[in-house]
Scaffold this active site. Structure first.
Site, PDB file in Angstrom:
ATOM      1  N   HIS A 132       0.804  -1.214   0.000  1.00 58.70           N
ATOM      2  CA  HIS A 132       0.000   0.000   0.000  1.00 58.70           C
ATOM      3  C   HIS A 132       0.837   1.265   0.000  1.00 58.70           C
ATOM      4  O   HIS A 132       0.439   2.283  -0.548  1.00 58.70           O
ATOM      5  CB  HIS A 132      -0.916   0.028   1.218  1.00 58.70           C
ATOM      6  CG  HIS A 132      -2.153  -0.739   0.992  1.00 58.70           C
ATOM      7  ND1 HIS A 132      -3.180  -0.241   0.236  1.00 58.70           N
ATOM      8  CD2 HIS A 132      -2.523  -1.962   1.386  1.00 58.70           C
ATOM      9  CE1 HIS A 132      -4.126  -1.146   0.194  1.00 58.70           C
ATOM     10  NE2 HIS A 132      -3.758  -2.198   0.879  1.00 58.70           N
ATOM     11  N   GLU A 177      -6.198 -14.790 -22.729  1.00 66.05           N
ATOM     12  CA  GLU A 177      -4.926 -14.747 -22.014  1.00 66.05           C
ATOM     13  C   GLU A 177      -4.379 -16.134 -21.703  1.00 66.05           C
ATOM     14  O   GLU A 177      -3.365 -16.285 -21.053  1.00 66.05           O
ATOM     15  CB  GLU A 177      -5.056 -13.916 -20.734  1.00 66.05           C
ATOM     16  CG  GLU A 177      -6.180 -14.323 -19.816  1.00 66.05           C
ATOM     17  CD  GLU A 177      -6.338 -13.389 -18.608  1.00 66.05           C
ATOM     18  OE1 GLU A 177      -5.441 -12.570 -18.343  1.00 66.05           O
ATOM     19  OE2 GLU A 177      -7.369 -13.499 -17.924  1.00 66.05           O
ATOM     20  N   ASP A 198      -0.711 -12.383 -18.982  1.00 63.95           N
ATOM     21  CA  ASP A 198      -0.885 -13.812 -18.708  1.00 63.95           C
ATOM     22  C   ASP A 198      -0.614 -14.654 -19.948  1.00 63.95           C
ATOM     23  O   ASP A 198      -0.116 -15.772 -19.841  1.00 63.95           O
ATOM     24  CB  ASP A 198      -2.296 -14.086 -18.172  1.00 63.95           C
ATOM     25  CG  ASP A 198      -2.371 -13.828 -16.674  1.00 63.95           C
ATOM     26  OD1 ASP A 198      -1.436 -14.228 -15.968  1.00 63.95           O
ATOM     27  OD2 ASP A 198      -3.346 -13.196 -16.225  1.00 63.95           O
ATOM     28  N   CYS A 214      -5.041  -5.333 -23.506  1.00 62.60           N
ATOM     29  CA  CYS A 214      -4.980  -4.569 -22.261  1.00 62.60           C
ATOM     30  C   CYS A 214      -3.861  -5.019 -21.335  1.00 62.60           C
ATOM     31  O   CYS A 214      -3.816  -4.627 -20.174  1.00 62.60           O
ATOM     32  CB  CYS A 214      -6.326  -4.603 -21.539  1.00 62.60           C
ATOM     33  SG  CYS A 214      -6.883  -6.269 -21.150  1.00 62.60           S
TER      34      CYS A 214
HETATM   35  C1  PEP Z   1      -3.204  -9.644 -18.535  1.00 58.55           C
HETATM   36  O1  PEP Z   1      -3.094 -10.786 -18.073  1.00 58.55           O
HETATM   37  O2  PEP Z   1      -2.562  -9.231 -19.522  1.00 58.55           O
HETATM   38  C2  PEP Z   1      -4.120  -8.666 -17.916  1.00 58.55           C
HETATM   39  C3  PEP Z   1      -4.405  -7.530 -18.486  1.00 58.55           C
HETATM   40  O3  PEP Z   1      -4.661  -8.975 -16.724  1.00 58.55           O
HETATM   41  P1  PEP Z   1      -3.878  -9.024 -15.330  1.00 58.55           P
HETATM   42  O4  PEP Z   1      -2.560  -8.338 -15.518  1.00 58.55           O
HETATM   43  O5  PEP Z   1      -4.765  -8.349 -14.362  1.00 58.55           O
HETATM   44  O6  PEP Z   1      -3.747 -10.489 -15.091  1.00 58.55           O
HETATM   45 MG    MG Z   2      -4.530 -11.615 -16.698  1.00 61.40          MG
END
Ligand code: PEP
Ligand code: MG
Length: 592
Positions: free
Chosen positions: A204, A449, A473, A520
């Protein structure tokens, strides 16, 4: 912490974990943290009840202080206030936990020791059990447990505590440990930055540093000795570098660097309202990833056209109980309203693996391979109440503005079908309760992913309204590299040809099925990836708000023919080193 008496003029460079970027220069304010002295003495049998009462009074006083602290936190910038409120709630939760309170009471009763000593023992035992679990989130909770314990002991000893009360203007706080509650007491107007011996990027304190915009480095082990009050200190937060007693030339260099960063930030800010289009006019959608609601403000400031990924885990972290439908709805409602007509993509809970929520404890359970175990949508489908409570909150929020539902860690088409059934059922239930939802079911999309999902993207496209590629991922699972393990971090490569082929295949499948596809993962915020991803057909990127202006700048400097040629040349390479070389070179040599 040992503080040296003398003030040698030799420059010293110490390296820690970079947790919050930016450069801060100022006098060191070394926070004296000798810890709270813990007296230990025996309590006669006849005094046990009195000692229990003394302990309970300290608990009540601590609860009250936390409420006051929470009020104080409300004066902080919006994001920081949110963050600290979540934390203070977690503290309050701990103060009512049977493990802490019950444990201390039984120590007082059975061991007949004073309350301070009993708290110290119990806190040490809880912290040790958290630390032994080898989980980043629980490890971060160790600091919370200790923070609560110290506060309780201080209250029993009647000690007042404000570590920053005497900090001079523009000071750099140097401490053995900055607790998250400490950060609530920091006044960003007075404090220029901070560094601590303990703490990691997941805690945090790190999150708060970013929320308050304070350059910070944590885990600066070498700082244990040798910094005196008033020493000039430079923090290069982006590098995790602490320079103590800098030479004049170093000082000048960093002053110039700080001025340059300020100019660059201003320049990038000016890109906020220019459209994200390629140099030959192809529009691109740039959205933001949010981990905490407070970031919505920065997303809008950066010019995001929506939220491409809302990680909802924050609602479940740092607390002993699960958030109910109304609480979740309230958070989502505020976000939908803040986005003011821009789409909000809410990802259902993605816990398990490295993202463990304490509130879920038993539901997640132990797993030999947590990254491959009961997590994300697998957990949601196994625990329908958990999933449906969240879906109900999402559907209610969707009545107030454009919302999309994103499903993490999908590996089979059947999971998407089941998810959709849950959505329909929840909607019917909401209607029966007389609650309003959107006129149509919100678009439901899958995170692509898992390599298997990417390879089966054509099948998924038939049951999804959109795709969001999670390159983080996807890289982890394609290359079998734990994304959180620093020992194999050198092998973690989102530009590995295998990962790129899966991304290419997913984008192509989305185009064939005429559904939208975004990316993303962290890759979306890497300007080097822009021409490659554009060339592969990607038109939607979602990233941390701070990355948005850089990516927009790159998009505006690239034409589609260049992007296509660049992607072709990269996809023709099978050697990772060749790919890296091309990425570093960019499209520049190909004449923009
Ligand atoms: C990813 O796996 O690329 C993703 C955007 O999700 P997170 O990083 O939250 O696993
Ligand atoms: Mg992910």
């Amino acid at each position: 912490m040992k503080i040296s008496d003398s003030k040698p003029i030799d420059e010293q460079r110490l390296v820690g974990i970079p947790v919050s970027p930016g450069i801060a220069i100022g006098p060191a304010f070394v926070i004296d943290q000798h810890g709270v002295p813990v007296p230990e003495y025996a309590v006669p049998a006849g005094q046990v009840d009195k000692e229990l009462k003394r302990f309970n009074a300290a608990v009540a006083k601590t609860q009250k202080q936390l409420s006051q602290l929470r009020q104080k936190a409300e004066a902080l910038p919006a994001g920081a206030a949110d963050e600290i409120s979540l934390l203070l709630e977690a503290y309050k939760g701990m103060l009512s936990s049977a493990r802490l309170v019950g444990g201390v009471e039984s120590l007082i009763q059975n061991e007949r020791i004073n309350a301070e000593a009993a708290i110290h023992r119990q806190i040490t035992a809880i912290a040790a059990s958290f630390a032994a679990m080898d989980d980043v989130y629980l490890a971060a909770r160790v600091a919370d447990v200790r923070g609560v314990g110290e506060r309780l002991i201080r209250n029993l000893l009647q000690q007042q505590y404000n570590p920053f009360a005497d900090a001079p203007e523009n000071s750099i706080l140097i401490a053995e440990e900055i607790t998250p509650a400490d950060t609530a007491l920091m006044n960003p107007e007075r404090v220029a930055g901070f560094a601590a011996v303990l703490g990691g990027a997941e805690g945090h304190a790190a999150i708060m540093a970013r929320a308050l915009g304070l350059p910070a480095a944590l885990g600066v082990t070498a700082m244990i000795s040798g910094i005196a009050n008033g020493d000039t200190v430079i923090i290069d937060g982006g590098q995790g570098l602490i320079i103590v007693r800098p030479e004049p030339a170093t000082l000048q260099h960093y002053r110039q660097e700080a001025a340059k960063q300020a100019r660059e930030t201003r320049r990038l800010k000016s890109l906020r309202d220019v459209p994200a289009v390629t140099s030959d006019g192809v529009p691109v959608t740039l959205q933001a990833n949010l981990e905490l609601p407070r970031e919505a403000e920065s997303a809008l400031e950066a010019g995001a056209s929506g939220i491409g990924l809302l990680r909802t885990e924050f609602m479940f972290m740092n607390r002993a109980t699960l958030p109910d439908e109304d609480e979740q709805f309230d958070v989502l409602r505020q976000l939908v309203q803040a986005m003011d007509g821009r789409p909000l993509t809410v990802r259902t809970l993605d816990v398990g693996g490295e993202k463990l929520a304490t509130a879920l404890g038993d539901a997640v359970g132990e797993s030999v391979n947590p990254a491959l175990g009961l997590r994300a949508i697998r957990l949601g489908l196994r625990e329908p109440k958990l999933l449906e409570t969240q879906l109900a909150a999402i559907l209610r929020a969707a009545a107030l503005g454009p919302v999309r539902i994103l499903v993490p860690m999908v590996s089979s088409v059947a999971q998407m079908r089941q998810l959709r059934e849950h959505v329909m059922q929840v909607e019917r239930r909401l209607h029966r309760r007389g609650l309003k939802t959107a006129t149509a079911i919100p678009p439901i999309g899958a995170m692509i992913e898992i390599p298997g999902a990417a390879l089966a993207a054509d099948a998924f496209a038939k049951v999804c309204d959109f795709f969001a590629i999670g390159s983080n991922d996807l890289t982890q699972y394609t290359l079998a590299i734990d994304r959180g393990d620093e020992r194999v971090a050198d092998l973690y490569d989102p530009f590995h040809p295998a990962v790129l082929r899966l991304i290419q295949f997913t984008i192509a499948a989305a185009w064939r099925a005429n559904i939208s596809v975004s990316l993303c993962g962290e890759m979306a915020g890497d300007p080097r990836a822009v021409p490659l991803l554009l060339g592969l057909g990607l038109r939607e990127f979602s990233m941390a708000p701070s990355r948005l202006p850089l990516v927009k700048q790159e998009i505006r400097a690239t034409s589609m023919p260049q992007a296509v040629a660049f992607a072709e040349s990269i996809m023709a390479r099978s050697d990772e080193a060749d790919i890296k070389l091309l990425l570093d070179r960019g499209v520049e040599p190909m004449k923009r």
